[in-house]
Design an enzyme around this catalytic site. Structure first.
Site, short mmCIF file in Angstrom:
data_model
loop_
_atom_site.label_atom_id
_atom_site.label_comp_id
_atom_site.label_asym_id
_atom_site.label_seq_id
_atom_site.Cartn_x
_atom_site.Cartn_y
_atom_site.Cartn_z
CG ASP A 44 -2.18 0.85 0.96
OD1 ASP A 44 -2.87 0.62 -0.06
OD2 ASP A 44 -2.46 1.76 1.77
CB CYS A 135 -8.99 3.86 -3.23
SG CYS A 135 -7.67 3.78 -2.00
CE1 TYR A 139 -7.21 0.57 3.15
CE2 TYR A 139 -8.06 0.43 0.91
CZ TYR A 139 -7.11 0.10 1.86
OH TYR A 139 -6.07 -0.73 1.51
CD GLU A 204 -9.33 -0.41 -3.23
OE1 GLU A 204 -9.33 -0.81 -2.05
OE2 GLU A 204 -8.47 0.39 -3.65
#
Length: 231
Positions: A44, A135, A139, A204
């Site tokens: 990441d 993203c 999250y 993802e």
């Protein structure tokens, strides 16, 4: 219906798959293997460098000053703040900054960042908005899901706290509004936005899988040894 809601509706199966992925459920319970989390931190970190580039490219392509300022500001915050968080995670697990900066991207990380950068350079601003949205929203939604199913504090609690913070939720809400504005202003691009969104959402999911399986490149084959011809 808001464009962001249309995209989330189209991506619902992928959202559900992410929330039930063992990386997510085990991180929430605190039982995730340390090596899997280390893989996520390193990959990441490399991902975020390119994610920041995508925001910077998008900022250079929009026409209104307010949106330009915000997109370039996000690029700066990723580099100045979010990557600091990853360096902190890394230090807790004995990963040096040198190691973070030199780690090789796994195949899934390469695929995801290449897709985002290609969209940033070749796609429309509306497609860029849709491609970066999974993203942020992903999250936030997944971290809120983790917070709901976590039963106690543990070594991964700071991850959950970061991505459920008011500051992160505010940044995601701006991304959501950006997607909505693009959908309203460019109705002819809604299908392209949907495809960009779904591609990022699929990647993802693959990113969690990559970290959980500690994905690496296949070992390179040994060079062939020439055999002399018989005379």
């Amino acid at each position: 219906m808001r464009m962001s809601d249309r995209l989330l509706e189209a991506g619902e199966p992928l959202w559900n798959a992410q929330q039930s992925h063992p990386f997510v459920t085990e991180l929430a319970s605190g039982t995730l293997e340390e090596s899997a989390f280390r893989t996520w931190v390193c990959q990441d970190y490399r991902y975020l460098l390119d994610y920041a580039r995508v925001f910077a490219i998008a900022g250079s392509r929009v026409r209104d000053e307010e949106t330009m300022t915000h997109l370039l500001g996000v690029a700066h915050r990723i580099l100045a703040e979010e990557m600091d968080l990853h360096r902190s995670f890394a230090a807790d697990y004995g990963i040096s900054q040198t190691e973070l900066e030199s780690v090789e991207k796994a195949p899934t990380c390469v695929a995801y960042t290449n897709f985002l950068l290609r969209t940033a350079y070749e796609g429309s601003v509306a497609e860029i908005a849709a491609a970066i949205y999974p993203c942020g929203q992903g999250y936030l939604d997944i971290a809120e899901h983790m917070a709901d199913i976590a039963t106690t504090d543990h070594r991964y609690t700071p991850f959950i706290e970061k991505y459920t913070s008011d500051e992160f939720a505010e940044s995601v809400e701006w991304m959501r509004e950006f997607v909505d504005r693009c959908g309203e202003r460019h109705p002819g691009e809604r299908e392209a936005m949907k495809q960009a969104f779904l591609t990022s959402a699929k990647l993802e999911y693959r990113f969690w899988e990559m970290a959980y399986t500690e994905e690496k490149w296949e070992r390179e084959p040994a060079p062939a040894v020439a055999t002399p011809r018989s005379q």
